[in-house]
Design a protein around this motif. Structure first.
Motif, PDB file in Angstrom:
ATOM      1  N   ALA A  52       0.822  -1.213   0.000  1.00  0.00           N
ATOM      2  CA  ALA A  52       0.000   0.000   0.000  1.00  0.00           C
ATOM      3  C   ALA A  52       0.849   1.253   0.000  1.00  0.00           C
ATOM      4  O   ALA A  52       0.401   2.305   0.420  1.00  0.00           O
ATOM      5  N   PRO A  91      -5.295  -2.934  -1.752  1.00  0.00           N
ATOM      6  CA  PRO A  91      -5.531  -1.533  -1.401  1.00  0.00           C
ATOM      7  C   PRO A  91      -5.806  -0.678  -2.637  1.00  0.00           C
ATOM      8  O   PRO A  91      -5.197  -0.871  -3.683  1.00  0.00           O
ATOM      9  N   GLY A  95      -5.410   4.516  -1.212  1.00  0.00           N
ATOM     10  CA  GLY A  95      -5.081   3.933   0.085  1.00  0.00           C
ATOM     11  C   GLY A  95      -6.205   3.950   1.112  1.00  0.00           C
ATOM     12  O   GLY A  95      -6.004   3.555   2.250  1.00  0.00           O
TER      13      GLY A  95
END
Length: 176
Positions: A52, A91, A95
């Motif tokens: 991520a 993700p 985010g």
């Protein structure tokens, strides 16, 4: 071996430094906490690792017949349980959300979902078939996945209908 519905399986998940060409650590070496307390299970199994940004990653932790979303850091080798019933997380580019597959009962059948990490709001996506794939984000509004024959796209807000993007293809990856 980890018991997951109909089948039993075991995985090996590791974090590898691709630039240096060397493994950093196995996920079973992580220190995992749940609600601030150590979460240690002899039957822990990890899979579905997705990064991520920076050294932050998400993965699935299977333990005791349950599945958990964990968020971890490579630098600290620490992870925390975020939520139960999440497998194969992905993700979003911003985010803020996680696309994932959610097991239907104890069967090896899944439904695609999107979880908002801030609010905890969880949305089932418009794809109603069982999809055994780690979804991917095409952009902040679109999730892509494979049914093992074709690649499809669906809106991340749960609306609309799945659209076939690529015939005779699998394992979509968005390059940014």
């Amino acid at each position: 071996t980890y018991s997951a519905g109909i089948r039993s399986f075991s995985t090996h998940a590791a974090i590898v430094d691709l630039r240096a060409g060397r493994p950093l650590f196995d996920l079973d070496e992580l220190t995992v906490t749940r609600d601030g307390e150590p979460f240690e299970r002899a039957d822990s199994n990890f899979w579905g690792v997705a990064f991520a940004g920076g050294d932050r990653f998400y993965a699935t932790l299977g333990a005791g017949g349950r599945h958990y979303l964990i968020e971890g850091r490579v630098g600290t080798r620490h992870a925390r349980v975020v939520r139960e019933h999440v497998e194969c997380p992905s993700p979003s580019p911003d985010g803020r959300r996680i696309a994932y597959k959610r097991r239907i009962g104890k069967q090896d059948r899944w439904r695609l979902h999107v979880l908002d990490l801030d609010s905890g709001r969880d949305v089932a996506l418009a794809e109603r078939r069982s999809i055994d794939d780690q979804p991917e984000w095409l952009d902040d509004a679109t999730v892509v996945y494979s049914d093992d024959r074709h690649v499809y796209a669906v809106r991340a807000d749960g609306s609309g209908r799945p659209q076939r993007l690529v015939a005779r293809a699998s394992s979509p990856v968005a390059l940014r």
